[in-house]
Design a protein around this motif. Structure first.
Motif, PDB file in Angstrom:
ATOM      1  N   ASP B 138      -4.600   4.116  -1.526  1.00 13.73           N
ATOM      2  CA  ASP B 138      -4.177   5.236  -0.675  1.00 13.73           C
ATOM      3  C   ASP B 138      -5.293   6.272  -0.498  1.00 13.73           C
ATOM      4  OD1 ASP B 138      -1.493   4.358  -0.421  1.00 13.73           O
ATOM      5  OD2 ASP B 138      -0.958   5.267  -2.341  1.00 13.73           O
ATOM      6  N   GLU B 139      -5.829   6.733  -1.631  1.00 14.96           N
ATOM      7  CA  GLU B 139      -6.724   7.886  -1.597  1.00 14.96           C
ATOM      8  C   GLU B 139      -8.076   7.563  -0.962  1.00 14.96           C
ATOM      9  OE1 GLU B 139      -5.085   6.812  -4.236  1.00 14.96           O
ATOM     10  OE2 GLU B 139      -3.700   8.431  -4.789  1.00 14.96           O
ATOM     11  N   SER B 140      -8.681   6.396  -1.334  1.00 14.89           N
ATOM     12  CA  SER B 140      -9.992   6.074  -0.762  1.00 14.89           C
ATOM     13  C   SER B 140      -9.875   5.876   0.745  1.00 14.89           C
ATOM     14  CB  SER B 140     -10.595   4.834  -1.435  1.00 14.89           C
ATOM     15  OG  SER B 140      -9.731   3.731  -1.310  1.00 14.89           O
ATOM     16  N   THR B 141      -8.742   5.304   1.189  1.00 12.35           N
ATOM     17  CA  THR B 141      -8.536   5.109   2.622  1.00 12.35           C
ATOM     18  C   THR B 141      -8.380   6.460   3.320  1.00 12.35           C
ATOM     19  OG1 THR B 141      -7.409   3.036   2.150  1.00 12.35           O
ATOM     20  CG2 THR B 141      -7.115   3.952   4.352  1.00 12.35           C
ATOM     21  N   ALA B 142      -7.617   7.351   2.690  1.00 14.66           N
ATOM     22  CA  ALA B 142      -7.385   8.661   3.303  1.00 14.66           C
ATOM     23  C   ALA B 142      -8.689   9.428   3.464  1.00 14.66           C
ATOM     24  CB  ALA B 142      -6.393   9.464   2.457  1.00 14.66           C
ATOM     25  N   VAL B 143      -9.516   9.444   2.409  1.00 13.38           N
ATOM     26  CA  VAL B 143     -10.775  10.195   2.492  1.00 13.38           C
ATOM     27  C   VAL B 143     -11.729   9.525   3.492  1.00 13.38           C
ATOM     28  CG1 VAL B 143     -12.826  10.945   1.220  1.00 13.38           C
ATOM     29  CG2 VAL B 143     -10.572  11.154   0.168  1.00 13.38           C
TER      30      VAL B 143
END
Lengths: 106, 272
Positions: B138-143
């Motif tokens: 989730d987080e790496s994709t969001a950033v």
């Protein structure tokens, strides 16, 4: 589950999860670009998490029970509505349940 | 979307001084560097915040009955918060092995969609894709997807993915060792903490109407099945309900011009 069974579950589920991640990077882009696929996946994720909340809050084996976990979840919801960080939400929920049990309820 | 480093060289007038061309290139270069630095800063703050809750995963995992090595294997190999919490939730509730694997897998499906989204943005060579896959969460994709230039997309993705991986695993170990030492998990409220963790993962997804509907249906279905179905089944049944809701919702969207049987006169009612 025996410890050996848990190992099988851990390794098999990890392999499935990695295969899914890799598949996303390898398949031609248009395969997963369909908006319906993305929307359904998002709905499934939300439903699974909501079901897990339910099982963790009122499940006890095959029984439905109301105990200190339910008010603790209410506190967590209030904390989330106030935009508290994840770790604060989790700690507040634990503290609520622990406090109620220390007082002899749930 | 404009990608500064993909922008072709500005077409200078044939008789324009060469230094102007160089100046423009310099300015673009500086803008990209600033963006990369901002992406790295964002990645580090997201990593610290996310890594910290590895403590709660580690503690809850040993409480659910996994040992420290099994807990660490999940954080190292599975490395996807939702799937990890789901697996220990089903194992802790006495679910069948197949149900635990299926639930973790279903929660990992969204990572495939992230990978498909990231592929063209990262534009990696084949074996780099294999490494990138493990850090696709989730987080790496969001950033990564919040950046504009390719260099910033890559910086955001790798710094966030690797940063969380390192901290998540370190904190998982701390939590697992602490959980092992705690004794009765109920006295510490750790069972309620597990429920709160799932709620916190669910919360940001509830903005859209269809998501609220799917979540509400899942609560009803899961609660109804707990007394009658074996462990793990209530959760999987909720996934099936969401797929049905998705199909109905899609059919409704495909025919926007068709008059509805009821008095649906408001054009804006077809919310997300």
């Amino acid at each position: 589950m025996t410890s050996a069974t848990v190992w099988v579950v851990v390794l098999a589920a990890s392999a499935v999860c990695f295969a899914l991640k890799l598949a996303g990077h390898l398949v031609p882009e248009h395969w997963l670009a369909d908006e319906r696929v993305a929307r359904t996946a998002a709905l499934v994720t939300a439903a699974l998490l909501a079901a897990l909340v339910t099982v963790q809050t009122v499940g006890d084996g095959q029984a439905l029970v109301v105990d200190a976990r339910l008010p603790a979840l209410g506190v967590a919801a209030v904390a989330l509505a106030l935009r508290a960080p994840f770790i604060v939400v989790v700690v507040l929920a634990a503290a609520t349940a622990a406090g109620l049990r220390a007082l002899g309820w749930g | 979307m404009t990608r500064p480093d993909d922008v072709p060289r500005p077409d200078a007038e044939p008789d324009a001084p060469a230094s102007l061309d160089a100046e423009v290139e310099d300015a673009v270069e500086h803008a990209v560097e600033d963006e990369v630095r901002a992406a790295v800063r964002q990645a580090v703050s997201v990593s610290v915040a996310t890594g910290l809750y590895g403590i709660s995963f580690g503690a809850l995992s040993v409480v659910a009955g996994l040992d420290v090595a099994q807990t660490m294997a999940l954080s190292l190999l599975m490395f996807s918060g939702g799937s990890q919490f789901a697996l220990i939730g089903v194992v802790g509730a006495g679910g069948a092995p197949g149900a635990a694997i299926a639930t973790a897998g279903f929660l990992g499906v969204r990572n495939a969609l992230y990978g498909a989204q990231l592929g063209p943005l990262l534009a990696l060579r084949s074996w780099h894709k294999v490494v990138a896959a493990q850090f696709t969460i989730d987080e790496s994709t969001a950033v990564a997807t919040a950046q504009r230039s390719r260099r910033a997309v890559r910086a955001g993705f790798w710094w966030t993915g690797v940063g969380i991986f390192v901290l998540w695993n370190a904190m998982t170990l701390v939590g697992a060792l602490a959980g092992d030492a705690l004794g009765d998990p109920r006295a510490w409220g750790l069972d309620a903490a597990a429920a709160a963790a799932f709620l916190a993962l669910l919360w940001p997804r509830l903005a859209a109407r269809a998501m609220q509907l799917a979540a509400a249906a899942a609560v009803v279905v899961a609660a109804a099945l707990i007394p009658v179905a074996p462990g793990g089944v209530p959760v999987l049944a909720a996934a099936a309900v969401a797929i049905v809701i998705g199909q109905v919702d899609a059919r409704r969207r495909r025919a926007p011009g068709r008059p509805a049987p009821d008095t649906d006169q408001h054009p804006g009612k077809e919310s997300s």
